[in-house]
Write a protein that holds these residues in place. Structure first.
Motif, mmCIF file in Angstrom:
data_model
loop_
_atom_site.group_PDB
_atom_site.id
_atom_site.type_symbol
_atom_site.label_atom_id
_atom_site.label_comp_id
_atom_site.label_asym_id
_atom_site.label_seq_id
_atom_site.Cartn_x
_atom_site.Cartn_y
_atom_site.Cartn_z
ATOM 1 N N SER A 219 0.784 -1.238 0.000
ATOM 2 C CA SER A 219 0.000 0.000 0.000
ATOM 3 C C SER A 219 0.814 1.284 0.000
ATOM 4 O O SER A 219 0.237 2.372 -0.090
ATOM 5 C CB SER A 219 -0.930 0.005 1.225
ATOM 6 O OG SER A 219 -0.172 -0.092 2.425
ATOM 7 N N VAL A 220 2.136 1.201 0.107
ATOM 8 C CA VAL A 220 2.958 2.415 0.104
ATOM 9 C C VAL A 220 3.955 2.339 -1.049
ATOM 10 O O VAL A 220 4.365 1.245 -1.455
ATOM 11 C CB VAL A 220 3.704 2.601 1.450
ATOM 12 C CG1 VAL A 220 2.717 2.799 2.584
ATOM 13 C CG2 VAL A 220 4.611 1.410 1.748
ATOM 14 N N THR A 230 4.661 -3.136 1.566
ATOM 15 C CA THR A 230 3.880 -3.025 2.790
ATOM 16 C C THR A 230 4.587 -2.016 3.696
ATOM 17 O O THR A 230 5.805 -1.817 3.582
ATOM 18 C CB THR A 230 3.788 -4.379 3.519
ATOM 19 O OG1 THR A 230 5.095 -4.754 3.980
ATOM 20 C CG2 THR A 230 3.246 -5.462 2.609
ATOM 21 N N PRO A 231 3.862 -1.353 4.577
ATOM 22 C CA PRO A 231 4.515 -0.388 5.471
ATOM 23 C C PRO A 231 5.655 -1.005 6.277
ATOM 24 O O PRO A 231 6.681 -0.360 6.492
ATOM 25 C CB PRO A 231 3.371 0.064 6.383
ATOM 26 C CG PRO A 231 2.141 -0.093 5.548
ATOM 27 C CD PRO A 231 2.384 -1.344 4.731
ATOM 28 N N ARG A 232 5.498 -2.256 6.702
ATOM 29 C CA ARG A 232 6.551 -2.890 7.505
ATOM 30 C C ARG A 232 7.799 -3.165 6.656
ATOM 31 O O ARG A 232 8.930 -3.043 7.147
ATOM 32 C CB ARG A 232 6.015 -4.189 8.113
ATOM 33 C CG ARG A 232 6.886 -4.748 9.198
ATOM 34 C CD ARG A 232 6.132 -5.649 10.164
ATOM 35 N NE ARG A 232 5.270 -6.627 9.537
ATOM 36 C CZ ARG A 232 3.940 -6.632 9.663
ATOM 37 N NH1 ARG A 232 3.328 -5.705 10.381
ATOM 38 N NH2 ARG A 232 3.206 -7.551 9.066
ATOM 39 N N TRP A 252 10.034 -4.457 -5.049
ATOM 40 C CA TRP A 252 8.805 -4.947 -5.688
ATOM 41 C C TRP A 252 9.080 -5.505 -7.076
ATOM 42 O O TRP A 252 9.976 -5.044 -7.787
ATOM 43 C CB TRP A 252 7.808 -3.798 -5.783
ATOM 44 C CG TRP A 252 6.499 -4.170 -6.417
ATOM 45 C CD1 TRP A 252 5.417 -4.735 -5.816
ATOM 46 C CD2 TRP A 252 6.149 -3.977 -7.787
ATOM 47 N NE1 TRP A 252 4.400 -4.911 -6.735
ATOM 48 C CE2 TRP A 252 4.827 -4.455 -7.960
ATOM 49 C CE3 TRP A 252 6.821 -3.461 -8.905
ATOM 50 C CZ2 TRP A 252 4.165 -4.424 -9.188
ATOM 51 C CZ3 TRP A 252 6.165 -3.425 -10.125
ATOM 52 C CH2 TRP A 252 4.855 -3.905 -10.249
ATOM 53 N N ARG A 253 8.292 -6.513 -7.460
ATOM 54 C CA ARG A 253 8.299 -7.020 -8.834
ATOM 55 C C ARG A 253 6.864 -7.187 -9.296
ATOM 56 O O ARG A 253 5.974 -7.439 -8.480
ATOM 57 C CB ARG A 253 9.016 -8.374 -8.915
ATOM 58 C CG ARG A 253 10.507 -8.292 -8.673
ATOM 59 C CD ARG A 253 11.133 -9.634 -8.917
ATOM 60 N NE ARG A 253 12.401 -9.762 -8.221
ATOM 61 C CZ ARG A 253 12.925 -10.903 -7.851
ATOM 62 N NH1 ARG A 253 12.269 -12.024 -8.062
ATOM 63 N NH2 ARG A 253 14.090 -10.930 -7.236
ATOM 64 N N PRO A 254 6.635 -7.103 -10.592
ATOM 65 C CA PRO A 254 5.269 -7.260 -11.102
ATOM 66 C C PRO A 254 4.716 -8.652 -10.789
ATOM 67 O O PRO A 254 5.474 -9.607 -10.631
ATOM 68 C CB PRO A 254 5.429 -7.054 -12.620
ATOM 69 C CG PRO A 254 6.718 -6.317 -12.767
ATOM 70 C CD PRO A 254 7.597 -6.784 -11.652
ATOM 71 N N PRO A 255 3.399 -8.790 -10.689
ATOM 72 C CA PRO A 255 2.800 -10.104 -10.445
ATOM 73 C C PRO A 255 3.211 -11.100 -11.512
ATOM 74 O O PRO A 255 3.443 -10.742 -12.659
ATOM 75 C CB PRO A 255 1.293 -9.809 -10.497
ATOM 76 C CG PRO A 255 1.187 -8.360 -10.157
ATOM 77 C CD PRO A 255 2.405 -7.713 -10.733
ATOM 78 N N PRO A 262 6.133 -9.644 -5.415
ATOM 79 C CA PRO A 262 4.928 -8.973 -5.921
ATOM 80 C C PRO A 262 3.969 -8.537 -4.819
ATOM 81 O O PRO A 262 3.094 -7.697 -5.056
ATOM 82 C CB PRO A 262 4.273 -10.051 -6.812
ATOM 83 C CG PRO A 262 5.378 -10.993 -7.153
ATOM 84 C CD PRO A 262 6.247 -11.027 -5.936
ATOM 85 N N LYS A 263 4.122 -9.101 -3.628
ATOM 86 C CA LYS A 263 3.281 -8.717 -2.496
ATOM 87 C C LYS A 263 3.860 -7.523 -1.744
ATOM 88 O O LYS A 263 3.277 -7.052 -0.771
ATOM 89 C CB LYS A 263 3.133 -9.896 -1.528
ATOM 90 C CG LYS A 263 2.557 -11.151 -2.167
ATOM 91 C CD LYS A 263 2.616 -12.327 -1.200
ATOM 92 C CE LYS A 263 2.188 -13.626 -1.863
ATOM 93 N NZ LYS A 263 2.353 -14.788 -0.959
ATOM 94 N N GLY A 264 5.027 -7.059 -2.192
ATOM 95 C CA GLY A 264 5.667 -5.921 -1.514
ATOM 96 C C GLY A 264 6.258 -6.297 -0.176
ATOM 97 O O GLY A 264 6.391 -5.438 0.699
#
Length: 343
Positions: A219-220, A230-232, A252-255, A262-264
């Motif tokens: 989300s960030v 993810t924030p964490r 990050w990587r694309p799905p 991909p889930k961050g």
């Protein structure tokens, strides 16, 4: 040179001059060749999540147990003090004509005034004794309730320890299943722990009031790519960089792959300052080992689920273990970058 040849040469030169220069290529990413299988990753994730949850509950139980022990220690002096005060009141009442002698003392009063005074004194002593005894009973009841709560916490803690042991066995089984013949050479301890790792302690990531990790989504913004974290995970990345690890990193990587990128929830930290290259050597090898060491030391503060470095993997449940899921190249063997997955 003919007129047409001259014009053609001029056009060719102009084309070269006017063509924009290519931008420097960004360091290549390990891509999807990280090694491992979907089954291994899923088993690792499930086992480690359950283990970390159990560990958080145990930590919360221990904290609560310490608080209850402190309360009990604080109540004990009160109990002793009230016991002494109650004894003193009883002695004073007896010396003034209390106990079995109270009635005869009142009846032997020489005048009505003395009789009234003695009755009032007996009422006062009885009231004080009653108040002290009630307070004493309340403190004793509170001590008993505290003791019961402590016992419950201990029982909960023991149950969580059993859960942890089960999760540890699950993780080790998943790791053992991934080993291949090449990996049987065993752990290279020199590449899992570095005495030169920075002593900087990571700032802990936010937790729920009960000490557990909240579920988070991608989300960030990811500062290393055009994706999200993810924030964490962002917090962990920032803490890594704050500790002095400034080499190239990609998160990050694309799905398209089933793992954490991909889930961050994952980042790859290049061992070499210029990016992901060949097998790390010299200063690059020391950099990667120092980073892996630092991540392990701060795993509980950051919510690290596992670390992969130089054909080895660390999890909270099993410690360092041989990572036999590589394909023989620097990316899948993780000999050119440190992989961090966050809970």
């Amino acid at each position: 040179m003919s007129r047409f040849s001259w014009i053609a040469a001029l056009l060719c030169a102009l084309t070269i001059l006017l063509t924009p220069a290519a931008a420097p290529a960004a360091p290549s990413s390990p891509g999807s060749s990280e090694g491992g299988t979907v089954d291994l990753e899923q088993r690792l994730e499930a086992a480690n999540r359950a283990y970390i949850d159990a560990q958080n509950k145990i930590n919360a139980s221990r904290q609560r147990q310490a608080e209850l022990a402190a309360q009990q220690a604080a109540l004990e002096p009160q109990y002793e003090k009230l016991l002494d005060e109650t004894t003193a009141v009883s002695v004073a009442a007896y010396q003034r004509g209390g106990g079995l002698r109270s009635l005869s003392s009142v009846l032997d009063s020489p005048t009505p005034g003395v009789f009234a005074d003695r009755v009032s004194m007996l009422e006062l002593v009885a009231r004080r004794e009653g108040e002290h005894l009630k307070r004493l009973a309340d403190v004793r009841a509170e001590l008993g309730a505290t003791k019961a709560a402590v016992d419950d916490e201990v029982a909960t803690q023991q149950a969580q320890l059993a859960v942890m042991a089960k999760q540890k066995a699950d993780v080790e089984a998943a790791l053992d299943a991934a080993q291949n013949a090449e990996a049987q050479r065993g752990l290279d301890v020199a590449k899992t722990t570095s005495a030169k790792a920075p002593k900087v302690v990571a700032e802990p990531a936010p937790r729920r009031p009960d000490g557990s990790w909240a579920d988070e989504t991608c989300s960030v913004p990811d500062p290393t790519t055009a994706g999200c974290l993810t924030p964490r995970t962002l917090h962990a990345l920032q803490q890594v960089q704050k500790a002095g690890f400034k080499h190239f990193v990609s998160c990050w990587r694309p799905p398209g792959e089933p793992f954490e990128h991909p889930k961050g929830r994952a980042c790859d930290f290049a061992a070499d300052a210029k990016g992901f290259g060949g097998i790390a050597e010299g200063a690059s090898l020391e950099y990667g080992t120092s980073l892996a060491t630092w991540l392990v030391r701060n795993a509980e503060r950051l919510g690290v689920m596992y670390v992969i470095w130089f054909r080895q993997i660390w999890t909270p449940a099993a410690g360092w273990h041989v990572y036999g899921s590589g394909k023989g190249d620097p990316s899948s063997d993780h000999t050119n970058h440190v992989h961090m997955s966050i809970y």
